[in-house]
Design a protein around this motif. Structure first.
Motif, PDB file in Angstrom:
ATOM      1  N   TYR A 385      -5.599  40.442  49.340  1.00 57.65           N
ATOM      2  CA  TYR A 385      -5.495  41.837  48.608  1.00 57.65           C
ATOM      3  C   TYR A 385      -4.422  42.750  49.180  1.00 57.65           C
ATOM      4  CZ  TYR A 385     -10.043  40.021  47.207  1.00 57.65           C
ATOM      5  OH  TYR A 385     -11.079  39.481  46.733  1.00 57.65           O
ATOM      6  N   LEU A 386      -4.278  42.776  50.473  1.00 55.17           N
ATOM      7  CA  LEU A 386      -3.218  43.851  51.069  1.00 55.17           C
ATOM      8  C   LEU A 386      -1.632  43.249  50.606  1.00 55.17           C
ATOM      9  CD1 LEU A 386      -2.660  45.972  53.262  1.00 55.17           C
ATOM     10  CD2 LEU A 386      -2.623  44.239  54.931  1.00 55.17           C
ATOM     11  N   SER A 387      -1.630  41.777  50.506  1.00 53.93           N
ATOM     12  CA  SER A 387      -0.405  41.501  50.054  1.00 53.93           C
ATOM     13  C   SER A 387      -0.041  41.989  48.422  1.00 53.93           C
ATOM     14  CB  SER A 387      -0.271  40.031  50.293  1.00 53.93           C
ATOM     15  OG  SER A 387       0.904  39.436  49.766  1.00 53.93           O
ATOM     16  N   GLU A 388      -1.027  41.620  47.683  1.00 53.55           N
ATOM     17  CA  GLU A 388      -0.999  41.621  46.429  1.00 53.55           C
ATOM     18  C   GLU A 388      -0.481  43.222  46.083  1.00 53.55           C
ATOM     19  OE1 GLU A 388      -3.235  41.257  41.859  1.00 53.55           O
ATOM     20  OE2 GLU A 388      -4.142  41.022  43.884  1.00 53.55           O
ATOM     21  N   ASN A 389      -1.449  44.232  46.535  1.00 61.13           N
ATOM     22  CA  ASN A 389      -1.151  45.701  46.264  1.00 61.13           C
ATOM     23  C   ASN A 389       0.175  46.219  46.878  1.00 61.13           C
ATOM     24  OD1 ASN A 389      -3.643  46.923  44.749  1.00 61.13           O
ATOM     25  ND2 ASN A 389      -4.483  45.290  45.999  1.00 61.13           N
ATOM     26  N   PHE A 390       0.517  45.559  47.972  1.00 58.57           N
ATOM     27  CA  PHE A 390       2.013  46.026  48.640  1.00 58.57           C
ATOM     28  C   PHE A 390       3.051  45.637  47.647  1.00 58.57           C
ATOM     29  CE2 PHE A 390       5.669  45.230  51.175  1.00 58.57           C
ATOM     30  CZ  PHE A 390       6.193  46.494  51.321  1.00 58.57           C
ATOM     31  N   GLY A 391       2.965  44.162  47.193  1.00 61.41           N
ATOM     32  CA  GLY A 391       3.843  43.562  46.378  1.00 61.41           C
ATOM     33  C   GLY A 391       3.665  44.643  45.086  1.00 61.41           C
ATOM     34  N   ARG A 392       2.495  44.848  44.401  1.00 62.55           N
ATOM     35  CA  ARG A 392       2.534  45.659  42.986  1.00 62.55           C
ATOM     36  C   ARG A 392       3.216  47.120  43.545  1.00 62.55           C
ATOM     37  NH1 ARG A 392      -3.227  45.736  40.790  1.00 62.55           N
ATOM     38  NH2 ARG A 392      -2.319  46.918  39.087  1.00 62.55           N
ATOM     39  N   ALA A 393       3.152  47.675  44.664  1.00 65.92           N
ATOM     40  CA  ALA A 393       3.910  48.775  44.754  1.00 65.92           C
ATOM     41  C   ALA A 393       5.448  48.754  44.861  1.00 65.92           C
ATOM     42  CB  ALA A 393       3.439  49.514  46.005  1.00 65.92           C
ATOM     43  N   MET A 394       5.873  47.555  45.488  1.00 66.88           N
ATOM     44  CA  MET A 394       7.052  47.036  45.878  1.00 66.88           C
ATOM     45  C   MET A 394       7.808  46.769  44.391  1.00 66.88           C
ATOM     46  SD  MET A 394       9.260  46.580  48.179  1.00 66.88           S
ATOM     47  CE  MET A 394      10.949  46.942  47.339  1.00 66.88           C
ATOM     48  N   GLU A 395       7.114  46.027  43.528  1.00 62.39           N
ATOM     49  CA  GLU A 395       7.495  45.960  42.200  1.00 62.39           C
ATOM     50  C   GLU A 395       7.855  47.112  41.355  1.00 62.39           C
ATOM     51  OE1 GLU A 395       6.545  42.566  39.227  1.00 62.39           O
ATOM     52  OE2 GLU A 395       5.107  43.844  39.422  1.00 62.39           O
ATOM     53  N   ALA A 396       6.756  48.165  41.428  1.00 61.50           N
ATOM     54  CA  ALA A 396       6.819  49.361  40.531  1.00 61.50           C
ATOM     55  C   ALA A 396       8.035  50.099  40.963  1.00 61.50           C
ATOM     56  CB  ALA A 396       5.674  50.045  40.881  1.00 61.50           C
ATOM     57  N   THR A 397       8.432  50.034  42.407  1.00 59.01           N
ATOM     58  CA  THR A 397       9.542  50.906  42.895  1.00 59.01           C
ATOM     59  C   THR A 397      10.696  50.225  42.477  1.00 59.01           C
ATOM     60  OG1 THR A 397       8.117  51.384  45.091  1.00 59.01           O
ATOM     61  CG2 THR A 397      10.494  51.380  44.966  1.00 59.01           C
ATOM     62  N   LEU A 398      10.907  48.948  42.520  1.00 60.20           N
ATOM     63  CA  LEU A 398      12.241  48.554  41.911  1.00 60.20           C
ATOM     64  C   LEU A 398      12.376  48.444  40.336  1.00 60.20           C
ATOM     65  CD1 LEU A 398      12.160  45.070  43.927  1.00 60.20           C
ATOM     66  CD2 LEU A 398      13.686  47.091  44.415  1.00 60.20           C
ATOM     67  N   LEU A 399      11.369  49.033  39.847  1.00 54.40           N
ATOM     68  CA  LEU A 399      11.449  49.216  38.264  1.00 54.40           C
ATOM     69  C   LEU A 399      11.448  50.575  38.110  1.00 54.40           C
ATOM     70  CD1 LEU A 399       8.829  46.343  37.047  1.00 54.40           C
ATOM     71  CD2 LEU A 399      11.163  46.549  36.867  1.00 54.40           C
ATOM     72  N   GLY A 400      11.478  51.572  39.071  1.00 51.18           N
ATOM     73  CA  GLY A 400      11.720  53.131  38.892  1.00 51.18           C
ATOM     74  C   GLY A 400      10.629  53.924  39.204  1.00 51.18           C
ATOM     75  N   GLU A 401       9.447  53.518  39.587  1.00 49.99           N
ATOM     76  CA  GLU A 401       8.446  54.506  40.081  1.00 49.99           C
ATOM     77  C   GLU A 401       8.808  55.268  41.320  1.00 49.99           C
ATOM     78  OE1 GLU A 401       3.577  54.361  40.519  1.00 49.99           O
ATOM     79  OE2 GLU A 401       4.564  53.123  39.076  1.00 49.99           O
TER      80      GLU A 401
END
Length: 420
Positions: A385-401
């Protein structure tokens, strides 16, 4: 009458079968099942050949190595097998699964055996962090690696770049200089850097060193804690590279592919020593430099470990003999020199044979030197869960959030998951 005769015959056959079973001597061979997801296929072939060598020299122990799919596909199989009491005897997987397997009481602790083994003193101490959880050692390292930045020296030379970058700011400047319209059609066809897009484990593996370099973390005092200055700084830096227009983002969850690097569409890519053979086979110019740093040097330990699942005393003893073989100089030297993985055995690293291999492949020294600053990913039960949610934050950041917003949203999800 007929029914009675059938019953009598069945009973006699049962007695004969039972008697033959009683008369049959016990199987002198201990059979062990090993699940693994080793890739790419050439590395898997190397491993299977080394397992066969063990089997040939141990006629009383036979290890069956079974490929059970890419690591991302294995979790459901592993957990289903454990819950159904059908786990393999030996399991190959990332040590990030440790906490969950311990929570399921699926593993045999290994510290008593390892503490009595002379090979313990030969293990790279950096790897202890991948083995230890709640005062026990639950696995042994198989092969070590970490990530660094591969680059194309010819493209650096054409851009007038004399030395590789050592800091985040230098990396940003170099990436911008390497981003060019090489054919004059008004469109960029060479990017400075290839970045991994996605929320999977590979993306976390690539970006966690930047978090560590900035003094950040993913969890503290046993709880998820994503919103910290180091994590924010790492995501802000990644977003800056994207905003500069100097990076090519991978297709989702395909950040480990090196095709764009091989064709020269990107000049730099974060990856590991396991790609050495592929790059050599492509016949391109390439070299490698350490991950640029912010506050401190950092990289993340890669590679998988072997777990001993709960089993019978006889199988446990046989499995420990196989694990000793995995850590031995005999195995580690051949595995390292045929795959590019770093030996976990320090005696092997210093051996004349491996030093000769390093002389032929000097870029591997970058990865060996980085082991001094290498850290493990968390081994907590809820790591997925920790990995998935950090990954989601990383992905969102690269896409502009906004990075801090993305991390805060991820932290909220984790708080809900882990709330009592």
């Amino acid at each position: 009458m007929i029914f009675g005769l059938i019953t009598l015959v069945s009973a006699l056959l049962g007695l004969v079968s039972c008697q033959s079973t009683l008369d049959r001597p016990p199987d002198p061979v201990t059979h062990l099942t090993l699940w693994q997801g080793i890739g790419p296929p050439p590395n898997r072939d190397v491993f299977d050949a080394l397992v066969q060598r063990f089997n040939d020299s141990h006629p009383d122990i036979q290890v069956e190595s079974l490929y059970v799919g890419h690591p991302d596909q294995q979790i459901p199989k592993i957990l289903t097998a454990i819950v159904g009491n059908a786990a393999p005897d030996i399991l190959w997987y990332s040590p990030t699964l440790t906490g969950q397997l311990v929570e399921l009481e699926a593993l045999e602790p290994l510290e008593d055996w390892l503490n009595q083994s002379p090979i313990q003193a030969q293990l790279d101490p950096a790897l202890l962090e991948t083995m230890a959880f709640e005062d026990h050692l639950w696995s042994i390292p198989f092969g070590a690696n970490n990530t660094a930045v591969f680059y194309r020296p010819s493209l650096f030379q054409q851009a007038g770049i004399a030395t590789p970058p050592r800091t985040w700011e230098e990396l940003r400047q170099v990436a911008r200089a390497l981003t060019q319209d090489t054919n004059g059609d008004g469109r960029v066809d060479q990017h400075g850097m290839f970045l991994s897009l996605g929320k999977g484990e590979w993306n976390v593996f690539v970006w966690l060193p930047f978090v560590y370099s900035a003094g950040g973390w993913l969890q503290r005092e046993g709880r998820a804690d994503l919103v910290n200055p180091g994590a924010i700084a790492a995501l802000e830096f990644a977003q800056t590279l994207v905003q500069d227009g100097s990076v090519l983002l991978s297709p989702p969850e395909r950040g480990f592919e090196v095709d764009n690097f091989l064709t020269g569409k990107v000049a730099m890519q974060i990856t590991g020593p396991w790609t050495l053979a592929q790059m050599q086979g492509a016949g391109i110019d390439f070299d490698v430099f350490p991950l640029p740093q912010d506050q401190q040097p950092a990289t993340v330990l890669g590679g998988e470990n072997f777990f001993l699942c709960r089993t019978s005393p006889k199988k446990r003893q046989a499995a420990l003999e196989f694990l000793a073989y995995i850590l031995s100089p005999e195995f580690q030297l051949d595995w390292a020199t045929q795959t590019g993985f770093l030996p976990v055995n320090l005696a092997v690293r210093e051996s004349p044979a491996y030093q000769a291999f390093l002389a032929e492949n000097p870029l591997l020294r970058v990865f060996i030197d980085q082991m001094a600053a290498a850290r493990s990913r968390p081994l907590v039960p809820g790591y997925a869960y920790l990995s998935e949610n950090f990954g989601r934050a990383m992905e969102a950041t690269l896409l502009g959030e906004d990075p801090e917003t993305a991390l805060a949203q991820a932290q909220t999800r984790l708080d809900l998951i882990f709330s009592p």
